[in-house]
Design an enzyme around this catalytic site. Structure first.
Site, short mmCIF file in Angstrom:
data_model
loop_
_atom_site.label_atom_id
_atom_site.label_comp_id
_atom_site.label_asym_id
_atom_site.label_seq_id
_atom_site.Cartn_x
_atom_site.Cartn_y
_atom_site.Cartn_z
N GLU A 153 5.66 -3.22 0.55
CA GLU A 153 5.57 -3.05 -0.91
C GLU A 153 4.83 -1.75 -1.13
OE1 GLU A 153 6.74 -4.96 -3.38
OE2 GLU A 153 7.56 -6.56 -2.13
N CYS B 175 0.68 0.01 -9.14
CA CYS B 175 1.86 0.55 -8.44
C CYS B 175 3.04 0.74 -9.37
CB CYS B 175 2.24 -0.35 -7.28
SG CYS B 175 2.55 -2.05 -7.77
N VAL C 24 0.78 4.67 5.46
CA VAL C 24 0.36 3.52 6.27
C VAL C 24 1.55 2.56 6.47
CG1 VAL C 24 -1.25 1.58 6.43
CG2 VAL C 24 -2.03 3.77 5.52
N GLY C 25 2.45 2.51 5.49
CA GLY C 25 3.65 1.68 5.64
C GLY C 25 4.40 2.04 6.92
N GLY D 105 0.84 -1.20 0.00
CA GLY D 105 0.00 0.00 0.00
C GLY D 105 0.87 1.24 0.00
N ASN D 106 0.36 2.30 0.61
CA ASN D 106 1.08 3.57 0.52
C ASN D 106 2.08 3.75 1.67
OD1 ASN D 106 -0.14 5.36 2.75
ND2 ASN D 106 -1.95 4.47 1.75
P1 NAD Z 1 -5.52 0.86 0.80
O1 NAD Z 1 -6.15 2.16 1.11
O2 NAD Z 1 -6.37 -0.30 0.42
O3 NAD Z 1 -4.61 0.48 2.04
C1 NAD Z 1 -3.86 -0.71 2.08
C2 NAD Z 1 -4.18 -1.48 3.31
O4 NAD Z 1 -3.81 -0.70 4.47
C3 NAD Z 1 -5.66 -1.81 3.48
O5 NAD Z 1 -5.79 -3.18 3.80
C4 NAD Z 1 -6.12 -0.90 4.58
O6 NAD Z 1 -7.13 -1.47 5.36
C5 NAD Z 1 -4.87 -0.72 5.39
N1 NAD Z 1 -4.85 0.56 6.12
C6 NAD Z 1 -5.24 1.76 5.65
N2 NAD Z 1 -5.06 2.71 6.60
C7 NAD Z 1 -4.55 2.10 7.67
C8 NAD Z 1 -4.14 2.54 8.96
N3 NAD Z 1 -4.25 3.83 9.32
N4 NAD Z 1 -3.66 1.63 9.82
C9 NAD Z 1 -3.56 0.34 9.47
N5 NAD Z 1 -3.93 -0.14 8.25
C10 NAD Z 1 -4.42 0.72 7.37
O7 NAD Z 1 -4.49 0.99 -0.39
P2 NAD Z 1 -3.56 2.22 -0.78
O8 NAD Z 1 -2.50 2.41 0.23
O9 NAD Z 1 -4.37 3.38 -1.23
O10 NAD Z 1 -2.91 1.55 -2.07
C11 NAD Z 1 -2.35 2.29 -3.05
C12 NAD Z 1 -0.86 2.42 -2.81
O11 NAD Z 1 -0.28 1.13 -2.77
C13 NAD Z 1 -0.16 3.16 -3.91
O12 NAD Z 1 0.82 3.99 -3.33
C14 NAD Z 1 0.49 2.04 -4.70
O13 NAD Z 1 1.62 2.44 -5.44
C15 NAD Z 1 0.84 1.08 -3.64
N6 NAD Z 1 0.95 -0.26 -4.17
C16 NAD Z 1 2.16 -0.87 -4.13
C17 NAD Z 1 2.28 -2.13 -4.67
C18 NAD Z 1 3.58 -2.86 -4.67
O14 NAD Z 1 3.57 -4.04 -4.97
N7 NAD Z 1 4.70 -2.23 -4.35
C19 NAD Z 1 1.18 -2.76 -5.23
C20 NAD Z 1 -0.04 -2.09 -5.22
C21 NAD Z 1 -0.15 -0.85 -4.68
#
Ligand code: NAD
Length: 459
Positions: A207, A241, A189-190, A185-186
């Site tokens: 990731e 991503c 949150v990472g 994800g982003n």
């Molecule tokens: P998202 O909003 O679905 O969040 C990802 C996960 O984090 C979800 O399961 C969500 O429930 C959890 N989450 C959200 N906020 C949280 C918090 N405060 N505390 C704990 N958990 C929480 O997805 P997103 O982040 O919008 O995804 C898009 C991002 O992911 C983009 O930056 C994209 O580039 C990146 N991405 C990376 C890859 C990769 O393989 N490197 C793949 C896909 C997406």
């Protein structure tokens, strides 16, 4: 949540996940689910993201089936302890590396490839013999629900669980002790995930995303490059991503490329992408609103039209975008492709090298010297020449980011290793005693001589 995680931990401790036969059965179970429930899953992907059935097959269901087949075919080899040599000074002795499962793994997935990014890490975790808790994204509710209802029918519930939910549920999960957390994800949150993991010293794979650049020079077949860039960018409506985030090139090349990109969009999605079932939708209205704010950052070459009620934004190419425009300050993650002019190759390399290390970097050039410079002078999760996005389909290539784009990697054997501990095993007979006469006190001149000789440090 504590009860569920305790149950998974007990499942792992019971030893049931360790035999290769159990792991293969679970992988076969996922494969069967993907085949049996194909229509349900395609419908869920269409409901969440307007994905066409073909795109769902290529990038989600089919991808996972290939990953399972590759894993099952190689699992015995990956799992086998590996002998390593022992230095002369320690002989007689035998040493080997034995991959062992870490324990209970948490997989947190995003919404953009909601099926693939929930199950692909889980495949690696199961292959390595772990218990797994999968938390799909609440922003892809249909897929999340499908996983939560289907997976338990095919998998061993004593060691594999799906938890649905949003921030509160994920926060609760993160308070528990896991043996590895795999987050996609982003970066915001990472950081939350990494901080929660640090409390238990739990290792993480992150990731993440960011801005993946594409550089184009005049040595390439520009119409062909335009088609590949347009495909990679507008796939899943730009919500990939590894999508090319923006294009760098000198002014003359970009002037020629702009109409070719418009033509490529037309070839891919016709004159009315809103009516074309091959073109997807933006995940939420809030994401669409964010994207609409970027449209003024350049001159629209093609696209720009939107329909909020339908979460539609046309494939859009923006020319003449300045380096400090808002659209260049964060990952776009939508179907807008800015073209940013640079002076020359060195300027382009500096532009990329000065910014966060991207997840992917795409170089379109036939000039070997240009390719060599990009390879040597920049850092990115992956580098691909003339072939955006496709590196992630090569199982032998580790997939992951570096710096702001992530930490750790997976796919193929790398997934297996990510979810394994490589245990070092040494075995040395008590007799003959080679240690007393050499490295144990009392030290004598003779012992010193032997030690120096063994260490190759003769006076
Ligand atoms: P998202 O909003 O679905 O969040 C990802 C996960 O984090 C979800 O399961 C969500 O429930 C959890 N989450 C959200 N906020 C949280 C918090 N405060 N505390 C704990 N958990 C929480 O997805 P997103 O982040 O919008 O995804 C898009 C991002 O992911 C983009 O930056 C994209 O580039 C990146 N991405 C990376 C890859 C990769 O393989 N490197 C793949 C896909 C997406």
């Amino acid at each position: 949540m504590p009860a569920l995680v305790a149950e998974m931990r007990a499942g792992f401790r019971s030893g049931l996940t360790r035999p290769l036969a159990w792991r293969r059965e679970q992988l076969a179970g996922i494969r069967r689910m993907l085949v049996d429930a194909e229509e349900t899953l395609e419908a869920a992907l269409a409901a969440d993201l307007g994905k066409s059935p073909v795109e769902s097959q290529v990038a989600e269901i089919g991808f996972l089936i290939s990953e399972i087949d590759h894993t099952v075919a190689n699992l015995a080899r990956w799992a086998k302890p590996r002998r390593v040599s022992v230095p002369l000074a320690l002989q007689p002795a035998a040493a080997r590396v034995r991959p062992e499962p870490l324990g209970t793994v948490l997989v947190i997935a995003p919404w953009n490839y909601p099926l693939m990014l929930s199950l692909s890490p889980a495949i690696g975790a199961i292959a390595a013999g772990n218990a797994v808790v999968i938390k799909p994204s609440e922003l892809a509710p249909a897929v999340s629900h499908a996983l939560a209802t289907l997976l338990p029918l095919y998998l061993d519930r004593r060691a594999i669980a799906v938890v649905e939910g949003a921030v509160p549920e994920t926060t609760e999960l993160l308070a528990e002790r896991f043996d590895h957390i795999f987050y996609t994800g982003n970066g915001r949150v990472g950081r939350i995930v990494a901080a929660a993991a640090a409390k238990h010293l739990t290792p993480v794979t992150l990731e993440l995303g960011g801005k993946s650049p594409a550089y184009v020079d005049a040595t390439v077949d520009l119409p062909a490059a335009a088609k590949r860039i347009a495909w990679a960018k507008f796939l899943n409506c730009g919500q990939t991503c590894v999508a090319p985030d923006y294009v760098l090139g000198d002014r003359a090349t970009l002037d020629r490329l702009a109409p070719l990109l418009a033509a490529a969009v037309h070839d891919l999605y016709g004159s009315q992408p809103a009516r074309n079932p091959d073109y997807g939708r933006i995940v939420t209205e809030a994401h669409l609103d964010r994207l609409l704010g970027y449209l003024g950052d350049g001159t629209i070459v093609t696209g720009g039209d939107a329909d909020r009620a339908d979460r539609f934004l046309a494939p859009t190419v923006l020319a003449g975008v300045s380096r400090d425009a808002a659209i260049m300050s964060e990952e776009i993650f939508g179907p807008i492709l800015p073209l940013v002019a640079v002076e020359d190759l060195s300027d382009a390399i500096a532009f990329v090298a000065e910014r966060d290390k991207p997840l992917s970097l795409y170089v379109f050039s036939e000039d070997a010297a240009v390719r060599r410079r990009w390879e040597a002078e920049t850092s990115s999760g992956a580098l691909a020449f003339n072939a955006p996005v496709l590196h992630l389909t090569v199982p032998e290539l580790p997939f992951g980011g570096v710096g702001e784009s992530g930490t750790g990697s997976y796919h193929g054997e790398r997934s297996f290793l990510t979810f394994s501990h490589e245990k070092a095993i040494l075995s040395k007979p008590l007799s003959p005693d080679t240690l007393g006469p050499t490295i144990m006190p009392p030290f004598t001149e003779r012992k010193e001589g032997i030690v120096r000789r063994l260490l190759g440090k003769l006076r």
